[in-house]
Design a protein around this motif. Structure first.
Motif, PDB file in Angstrom:
ATOM      1  N   PRO A 117       0.805  -1.225   0.000  1.00 54.90           N
ATOM      2  CA  PRO A 117       0.000   0.000   0.000  1.00 54.90           C
ATOM      3  C   PRO A 117       0.836   1.273   0.000  1.00 54.90           C
ATOM      4  O   PRO A 117       0.298   2.371  -0.191  1.00 54.90           O
ATOM      5  N   LEU A 127     -16.107  -3.249  -0.853  1.00 49.26           N
ATOM      6  CA  LEU A 127     -15.215  -2.285  -1.487  1.00 49.26           C
ATOM      7  C   LEU A 127     -15.787  -0.882  -1.300  1.00 49.26           C
ATOM      8  O   LEU A 127     -16.989  -0.726  -1.045  1.00 49.26           O
ATOM      9  N   TYR A 133      -7.017   1.621  -6.399  1.00 53.92           N
ATOM     10  CA  TYR A 133      -6.027   0.756  -5.751  1.00 53.92           C
ATOM     11  C   TYR A 133      -6.030  -0.623  -6.399  1.00 53.92           C
ATOM     12  O   TYR A 133      -7.014  -1.032  -7.038  1.00 53.92           O
ATOM     13  N   TYR A 173      -6.478  -4.282  -5.386  1.00 57.87           N
ATOM     14  CA  TYR A 173      -7.069  -5.003  -4.258  1.00 57.87           C
ATOM     15  C   TYR A 173      -6.682  -6.473  -4.343  1.00 57.87           C
ATOM     16  O   TYR A 173      -6.706  -7.072  -5.424  1.00 57.87           O
ATOM     17  N   VAL A 223     -10.732  -8.810   1.917  1.00 55.73           N
ATOM     18  CA  VAL A 223     -10.167  -7.825   0.998  1.00 55.73           C
ATOM     19  C   VAL A 223      -9.023  -7.076   1.668  1.00 55.73           C
ATOM     20  O   VAL A 223      -9.144  -6.603   2.801  1.00 55.73           O
ATOM     21  N   THR A 224      -7.892  -6.936   0.953  1.00 57.51           N
ATOM     22  CA  THR A 224      -6.748  -6.161   1.418  1.00 57.51           C
ATOM     23  C   THR A 224      -6.394  -5.128   0.356  1.00 57.51           C
ATOM     24  O   THR A 224      -6.328  -5.446  -0.832  1.00 57.51           O
ATOM     25  N   LYS A 225      -6.162  -3.884   0.787  1.00 62.54           N
ATOM     26  CA  LYS A 225      -5.812  -2.815  -0.149  1.00 62.54           C
ATOM     27  C   LYS A 225      -4.313  -2.849  -0.425  1.00 62.54           C
ATOM     28  O   LYS A 225      -3.489  -2.898   0.492  1.00 62.54           O
ATOM     29  N   LYS A 255      -1.444   2.026  -4.674  1.00 62.04           N
ATOM     30  CA  LYS A 255      -2.332   3.065  -5.170  1.00 62.04           C
ATOM     31  C   LYS A 255      -2.149   3.220  -6.671  1.00 62.04           C
ATOM     32  O   LYS A 255      -1.031   3.132  -7.197  1.00 62.04           O
TER      33      LYS A 255
END
Length: 451
Positions: free
Chosen positions: A75, A389, A422, A424, A433-435, A438
């Motif tokens: 991230p 999301l 982003y 994902y 879900v993990t971000k 960018k």
């Protein structure tokens, strides 16, 4: 409704023409392929589409940009694939280029859609960031399937691609009386490694006499896929209808039941139309693969423009629709008028689908475009859950082409049209879900997949 099968008659192409080889600049060419990248270090190629005439139409060309799996998950990283001079590699294309990738992500396969480069297959070595090196000579399949083919890489270990098209649609008359409307279907299989044509055929694809007399016809082929036995190729269809006796489209026609065309493989001969008793939606998809082979040996296919809302249909080992299986996304998600825009089977009966539906918010850039969403589907339980999301009305996934499945990770670049987003990372089993990294954007552009 009973299943219907229609035997197809037509003139098959008996011999392949010599391939037209299109020359290109050799300054960025390498005829060798680097060794496969290991899955824990594989490239993730992000794809984006620029606007053509209006924001979100995806018709302004295609850019690709590769990052490592580690970068995709970080991230703290930021990427600007649309930045001039520093961003992605522009795949020569007047509109959108349809993209696929080798299983381990080190080679990209492309065929631009329409324009001077339309119908020209090319391989690229993925080198990182905006560096993509052409591999070998391109292959011009436009002479077989026009400059606007739709194509897919078969699930056969990166061996084969299949391109399809229907052209020259027109009405036929006998003694002045309207008989039917048909186009000429083209199917071309080609070797992804040798970059050469394996086989090609052309023929008309009739419906039943009653359906044709009413002006119904197959408007588009797309999304070719192999059955488990590897001896049949299934093609999704998009149906159209003319006002009988004219060349005018009937814009308010009653949809026929969902249909696909099954042909022998690898000969591509003996096409048969199969008809679903569950749905009346089209089965061709739009920019991406629309049919997948499940772990259970059945093929699963999504529908679009279905008056009953989107369905996931099942084609059994007998290569006909299994009407005992009925999976309605409207019922599973509690919505009305759903339509699948892009989806992917990820294993163990689980799939992920991008969709829109009636009542969804209109985008700010075009009131005719509806907001899109992402759902996790359990094909065995026939349930669906919307993925958590940060949705907004300008999320529009109609142009989407691909997700990356790597081990237990599903990797998806998501951004609203013209806005930052982003990467994902979704646990394909749990849906967590993990971000990740960018993604910068520019006005009117959109991210259309990862490969």
């Amino acid at each position: 409704m009973l299943k219907k099968t229609v035997k197809i008659y037509g003139k098959l192409t008996l011999t392949c023409l010599l391939m037209t080889i299109v020359g290109c600049n050799n300054n960025n060419r390498d005829d060798t392929v680097s060794p496969p990248v290991q899955s824990n270090n594989r490239w993730i190629t992000l794809a984006g589409a620029l606007q053509g005439k209006i924001p979100g139409d995806g018709n302004g060309g295609t850019l690709v940009y590769s990052i490592t799996l580690e970068e995709a998950k970080n991230p703290e990283k930021e990427f600007s694939i649309f930045e001039k001079g520093k961003g992605g590699f522009s795949i020569p294309s007047q509109r959108t280029s349809r993209i696929s990738a080798s299983q381990e992500g080190s080679v990209l396969f492309t065929i631009p859609y329409s324009g001077d480069n339309g119908g020209i297959f090319q391989k690229y070595q993925v080198k990182g960031a905006g560096a993509f090196q052409a591999i070998g000579n391109p292959l011009n399949i436009s002479q077989y399937a026009t400059t606007s083919p739709r194509w897919a890489k078969l699930k056969d270990g990166d061996k084969t691609g299949v391109a399809v098209n229907i052209s020259g649609v027109k009405g036929t008359y006998k003694n002045g009386e309207y008989q039917y409307t048909r186009g000429e279907a083209a199917i071309v299989s080609f070797d992804l490694q040798k970059v050469s044509v394996n086989n090609n055929v052309r023929y008309q694809v009739p419906l039943t006499p009653g359906e044709e007399k009413e002006g119904n016809y197959i408007f588009r082929f797309d999304s070719p896929a192999l059955n488990k036995a590897g001896n049949k190729l299934i093609l999704g269809t998009w149906m159209g209808k003319k006002i009988p006796g004219t060349e005018n489209n009937d814009k308010n026609f009653a949809h026929l039941a969902s249909k696909s065309v099954v042909v022998d493989y690898p000969s591509l001969k003996n096409p048969i139309v199969i008809t679903s008793g569950v749905s009346n939606g089209d089965t061709a998809g739009y920019r991406s693969v629309n049919i997948f082979l499940g772990d259970d040996g059945n093929l699963y296919q999504a529908t679009q423009r279905d008056t009953k809302g989107a369905h996931i249909l099942r084609i059994g080992s007998d290569n006909t629709y299994d009407d005992s299986y009925s999976f309605s996304l409207d019922e599973a998600l509690g919505i009305k008028g759903s339509s699948v825009e892009h989806w992917m089977y990820v294993g163990n009966g689980i799939a992920y689908a991008m969709y829109s539906h009636k009542g969804a918010a209109s985008t700010s850039f075009n009131p005719e475009y509806r907001q899109s969403f992402l759902a996790r589907l359990d094909l065995n339980a026939k349930t669906a859950t919307k993925v958590d999301l940060p949705y907004e009305p300008d999320m529009y996934f109609f142009q989407y082409q691909g997700f990356v499945v790597n081990n237990n990770d599903l990797i998806i670049p998501i951004a609203a049209v013209g806005k930052d987003g982003y990467v994902y990372i979704i646990n394909k089993s749990t849906g967590t879900v993990t971000k990740g990294a960018k993604l910068k954007n520019v006005g009117g552009a959109q991210y259309i997949g990862a490969f």
